[in-house]
Motif scaffolding. Sequence first.
Motif, PDB file in Angstrom:
ATOM      1  N   THR A 103     -10.127 -12.137   3.952  1.00 37.38           N
ATOM      2  CA  THR A 103     -11.182 -11.146   3.761  1.00 37.38           C
ATOM      3  C   THR A 103     -10.781  -9.816   4.377  1.00 37.38           C
ATOM      4  OG1 THR A 103     -12.855 -12.890   3.767  1.00 37.38           O
ATOM      5  CG2 THR A 103     -13.611 -10.651   4.178  1.00 37.38           C
ATOM      6  N   VAL A 104     -10.218  -9.835   5.569  1.00 41.71           N
ATOM      7  CA  VAL A 104      -9.768  -8.600   6.215  1.00 41.71           C
ATOM      8  C   VAL A 104      -8.655  -7.960   5.406  1.00 41.71           C
ATOM      9  CG1 VAL A 104      -8.618  -7.685   8.269  1.00 41.71           C
ATOM     10  CG2 VAL A 104     -10.516  -9.276   8.517  1.00 41.71           C
ATOM     11  N   ARG A 105      -7.737  -8.750   4.895  1.00 40.12           N
ATOM     12  CA  ARG A 105      -6.659  -8.205   4.056  1.00 40.12           C
ATOM     13  C   ARG A 105      -7.227  -7.560   2.801  1.00 40.12           C
ATOM     14  NH1 ARG A 105      -2.122 -13.009   4.305  1.00 40.12           N
ATOM     15  NH2 ARG A 105      -1.407 -12.552   6.412  1.00 40.12           N
ATOM     16  N   THR A 129      -9.764  -0.421   0.859  1.00 40.48           N
ATOM     17  CA  THR A 129      -9.819   0.851   1.564  1.00 40.48           C
ATOM     18  C   THR A 129      -8.617   1.717   1.209  1.00 40.48           C
ATOM     19  OG1 THR A 129     -11.008  -0.207   3.379  1.00 40.48           O
ATOM     20  CG2 THR A 129     -10.004   1.924   3.836  1.00 40.48           C
ATOM     21  N   SER A 130      -7.447   1.123   1.164  1.00 43.39           N
ATOM     22  CA  SER A 130      -6.238   1.869   0.812  1.00 43.39           C
ATOM     23  C   SER A 130      -6.315   2.396  -0.613  1.00 43.39           C
ATOM     24  CB  SER A 130      -5.004   0.990   0.971  1.00 43.39           C
ATOM     25  OG  SER A 130      -4.869   0.576   2.304  1.00 43.39           O
ATOM     26  N   LEU A 131      -6.836   1.598  -1.531  1.00 44.29           N
ATOM     27  CA  LEU A 131      -6.967   2.038  -2.920  1.00 44.29           C
ATOM     28  C   LEU A 131      -7.943   3.202  -3.049  1.00 44.29           C
ATOM     29  CD1 LEU A 131      -6.934  -1.311  -4.910  1.00 44.29           C
ATOM     30  CD2 LEU A 131      -5.183   0.463  -4.891  1.00 44.29           C
ATOM     31  N   VAL A 188      -6.902   6.838  -4.533  1.00 43.75           N
ATOM     32  CA  VAL A 188      -7.590   7.459  -5.669  1.00 43.75           C
ATOM     33  C   VAL A 188      -8.076   8.857  -5.305  1.00 43.75           C
ATOM     34  CG1 VAL A 188      -9.678   7.302  -7.098  1.00 43.75           C
ATOM     35  CG2 VAL A 188      -8.201   5.317  -6.817  1.00 43.75           C
ATOM     36  N   CYS A 189      -8.586   9.027  -4.099  1.00 42.11           N
ATOM     37  CA  CYS A 189      -9.025  10.359  -3.655  1.00 42.11           C
ATOM     38  C   CYS A 189      -7.853  11.329  -3.602  1.00 42.11           C
ATOM     39  CB  CYS A 189      -9.698  10.265  -2.287  1.00 42.11           C
ATOM     40  SG  CYS A 189     -11.262   9.395  -2.310  1.00 42.11           S
TER      41      CYS A 189
END
Length: 61
Positions: A18-20, A26-28, A32-33
């Motif tokens: 779940t943490v992974r 979050t990285s994605l 995208v931003c």
Amino acid sequence: MLAHQQPRSIGSRAARNTVRLINVITSLILFVCYIALAWSQRNQGLRDLLARTLAVQWTRR
């Protein structure tokens, strides 16, 4: 796995996965931003596009 270690419980493995998954999501979002900033016509960030705002740079005369 080393011989002296206990096998991990299902709950421990689920928590680790779940943490992974949260880290990947979050990285994605950050990626995208960043891509939105690079490809927008006016170099607007994703937050600027969503808010329909434009950053103005002032120059001194």
